[in-house]
Design a protein around this motif. Sequence first.
Motif, PDB file in Angstrom:
ATOM      1  N   PHE A 111       0.815  -1.219   0.000  1.00 47.07           N
ATOM      2  CA  PHE A 111       0.000   0.000   0.000  1.00 47.07           C
ATOM      3  C   PHE A 111       0.847   1.267   0.000  1.00 47.07           C
ATOM      4  O   PHE A 111       0.585   2.208  -0.741  1.00 47.07           O
ATOM      5  N   GLY A 112       1.860   1.317   0.870  1.00 47.39           N
ATOM      6  CA  GLY A 112       2.685   2.521   0.979  1.00 47.39           C
ATOM      7  C   GLY A 112       3.406   2.851  -0.309  1.00 47.39           C
ATOM      8  O   GLY A 112       3.506   4.023  -0.699  1.00 47.39           O
ATOM      9  N   THR A 113       3.894   1.820  -0.986  1.00 50.68           N
ATOM     10  CA  THR A 113       4.593   2.012  -2.259  1.00 50.68           C
ATOM     11  C   THR A 113       3.652   2.573  -3.316  1.00 50.68           C
ATOM     12  O   THR A 113       3.993   3.506  -4.047  1.00 50.68           O
ATOM     13  N   PHE A 114       2.448   2.013  -3.394  1.00 53.20           N
ATOM     14  CA  PHE A 114       1.463   2.500  -4.353  1.00 53.20           C
ATOM     15  C   PHE A 114       1.085   3.943  -4.058  1.00 53.20           C
ATOM     16  O   PHE A 114       0.960   4.773  -4.955  1.00 53.20           O
ATOM     17  N   GLU A 115       0.894   4.239  -2.785  1.00 54.36           N
ATOM     18  CA  GLU A 115       0.500   5.595  -2.380  1.00 54.36           C
ATOM     19  C   GLU A 115       1.575   6.602  -2.780  1.00 54.36           C
ATOM     20  O   GLU A 115       1.270   7.686  -3.308  1.00 54.36           O
ATOM     21  N   PHE A 118       1.568   7.029  -6.727  1.00 51.11           N
ATOM     22  CA  PHE A 118       0.457   7.785  -7.289  1.00 51.11           C
ATOM     23  C   PHE A 118       0.459   9.242  -6.842  1.00 51.11           C
ATOM     24  O   PHE A 118       0.024  10.117  -7.585  1.00 51.11           O
ATOM     25  N   GLU A 119       0.965   9.514  -5.654  1.00 54.75           N
ATOM     26  CA  GLU A 119       1.044  10.915  -5.243  1.00 54.75           C
ATOM     27  C   GLU A 119       2.063  11.665  -6.086  1.00 54.75           C
ATOM     28  O   GLU A 119       1.809  12.788  -6.531  1.00 54.75           O
ATOM     29  N   ILE A 120       3.219  11.040  -6.349  1.00 50.29           N
ATOM     30  CA  ILE A 120       4.257  11.738  -7.112  1.00 50.29           C
ATOM     31  C   ILE A 120       3.827  11.906  -8.571  1.00 50.29           C
ATOM     32  O   ILE A 120       4.149  12.907  -9.216  1.00 50.29           O
ATOM     33  N   SER A 124       3.076  15.542 -10.603  1.00 48.80           N
ATOM     34  CA  SER A 124       3.560  15.823 -11.957  1.00 48.80           C
ATOM     35  C   SER A 124       2.411  16.244 -12.864  1.00 48.80           C
ATOM     36  O   SER A 124       2.526  17.203 -13.629  1.00 48.80           O
ATOM     37  N   GLN A 125       1.295  15.536 -12.775  1.00 45.30           N
ATOM     38  CA  GLN A 125       0.119  15.862 -13.581  1.00 45.30           C
ATOM     39  C   GLN A 125      -0.357  17.284 -13.313  1.00 45.30           C
ATOM     40  O   GLN A 125      -0.803  17.988 -14.228  1.00 45.30           O
ATOM     41  N   LEU A 126      -0.234  17.723 -12.065  1.00 44.00           N
ATOM     42  CA  LEU A 126      -0.650  19.073 -11.686  1.00 44.00           C
ATOM     43  C   LEU A 126       0.406  20.131 -12.008  1.00 44.00           C
ATOM     44  O   LEU A 126       0.186  21.316 -11.792  1.00 44.00           O
ATOM     45  N   GLY A 127       1.558  19.694 -12.509  1.00 37.11           N
ATOM     46  CA  GLY A 127       2.610  20.638 -12.862  1.00 37.11           C
ATOM     47  C   GLY A 127       3.474  21.077 -11.699  1.00 37.11           C
ATOM     48  O   GLY A 127       4.212  22.056 -11.805  1.00 37.11           O
ATOM     49  N   LEU A 128       3.410  20.349 -10.569  1.00 28.80           N
ATOM     50  CA  LEU A 128       4.200  20.727  -9.391  1.00 28.80           C
ATOM     51  C   LEU A 128       5.655  20.295  -9.515  1.00 28.80           C
ATOM     52  O   LEU A 128       6.515  20.783  -8.801  1.00 28.80           O
ATOM     53  N   HIS A 129       5.931  19.356 -10.409  1.00 23.45           N
ATOM     54  CA  HIS A 129       7.313  19.002 -10.755  1.00 23.45           C
ATOM     55  C   HIS A 129       7.282  18.391 -12.155  1.00 23.45           C
ATOM     56  O   HIS A 129       6.220  18.047 -12.676  1.00 23.45           O
ATOM     57  N   LEU A 135       8.763   3.049 -13.450  1.00 23.18           N
ATOM     58  CA  LEU A 135       8.187   1.865 -12.822  1.00 23.18           C
ATOM     59  C   LEU A 135       8.976   0.659 -13.298  1.00 23.18           C
ATOM     60  O   LEU A 135       8.997   0.352 -14.492  1.00 23.18           O
ATOM     61  N   LEU A 136       9.656  -0.031 -12.379  1.00 26.61           N
ATOM     62  CA  LEU A 136      10.429  -1.221 -12.735  1.00 26.61           C
ATOM     63  C   LEU A 136       9.524  -2.437 -12.575  1.00 26.61           C
ATOM     64  O   LEU A 136       9.235  -2.878 -11.461  1.00 26.61           O
ATOM     65  N   ASN A 137       9.070  -2.944 -13.690  1.00 27.39           N
ATOM     66  CA  ASN A 137       8.084  -4.025 -13.704  1.00 27.39           C
ATOM     67  C   ASN A 137       8.788  -5.383 -13.664  1.00 27.39           C
ATOM     68  O   ASN A 137       8.869  -6.093 -14.667  1.00 27.39           O
ATOM     69  N   ILE A 138       9.257  -5.748 -12.495  1.00 28.14           N
ATOM     70  CA  ILE A 138      10.040  -6.973 -12.325  1.00 28.14           C
ATOM     71  C   ILE A 138       9.132  -8.196 -12.362  1.00 28.14           C
ATOM     72  O   ILE A 138       8.186  -8.305 -11.600  1.00 28.14           O
ATOM     73  N   ASN A 139       9.451  -9.110 -13.273  1.00 28.44           N
ATOM     74  CA  ASN A 139       8.739 -10.396 -13.323  1.00 28.44           C
ATOM     75  C   ASN A 139       7.223 -10.208 -13.463  1.00 28.44           C
ATOM     76  O   ASN A 139       6.445 -11.005 -12.928  1.00 28.44           O
ATOM     77  N   GLY A 140       6.826  -9.143 -14.142  1.00 26.76           N
ATOM     78  CA  GLY A 140       5.409  -8.898 -14.384  1.00 26.76           C
ATOM     79  C   GLY A 140       4.617  -8.429 -13.179  1.00 26.76           C
ATOM     80  O   GLY A 140       3.375  -8.432 -13.212  1.00 26.76           O
ATOM     81  N   PHE A 141       5.317  -7.984 -12.133  1.00 26.63           N
ATOM     82  CA  PHE A 141       4.626  -7.592 -10.899  1.00 26.63           C
ATOM     83  C   PHE A 141       3.555  -6.534 -11.150  1.00 26.63           C
ATOM     84  O   PHE A 141       2.474  -6.573 -10.543  1.00 26.63           O
ATOM     85  N   TYR A 142       3.843  -5.588 -12.042  1.00 30.18           N
ATOM     86  CA  TYR A 142       2.923  -4.477 -12.262  1.00 30.18           C
ATOM     87  C   TYR A 142       2.081  -4.626 -13.529  1.00 30.18           C
ATOM     88  O   TYR A 142       1.458  -3.661 -13.981  1.00 30.18           O
TER      89      TYR A 142
END
Length: 196
Positions: A111-115, A118-120, A124-129, A135-142
Amino acid sequence: MNTLKSICVFCGSSEGNDPAILEQAKVLGNQLAANNITLVYGGSQLGIMGAVAKASLTQGGKAIGIIPEFLKTKEIVYTELDEVITTQNMHERKLKMQEVSDGFITLPGGFGTFEELFEIITWSQLGLHHKPIGLLNINGFYDHLIAMLDEMVNRGFLSSKNRQLLIVDDEVDGLLNKMKHFAPDFTSKFLKPENT
């Protein structure tokens, strides 16, 4: 081309049960050190977090841990870090991570990793950075998450432009190369240009 002097890594405080994930975490730590990129992360010696930091430091890299006061215990904090920054709370932690990093990479986690991811992305979407987010999709995790993002585009809840804010690869070298060549779109539908 982006100059990546420091990269913040979001990942699990558990090791999980897939050896490939732990191995790739170590590969990432090694590659950060080899490329003289400072690791910024949550400061723990446990799980995937600890594996990345230990690998980087073993190869002569630099690692900075950022941790909120309530989590700062001897059992959690990795004492070999070059620097440990203590924050008052979780939000301040993420803000500090964003401030001191040139980019972000997410490994498998809970949960913490996902949070954090998505916050970062939202910032970015809001133009704050305008920093690259990998996203490192190791072994199809994501795989299922990536499919969900595409479904969000298909259903009209995510623009294809903003979908491209998340850079995906299943290999460390490929992801770092994509992040170096990431060209951000500086427009945001939510914010007015500063000169208007």
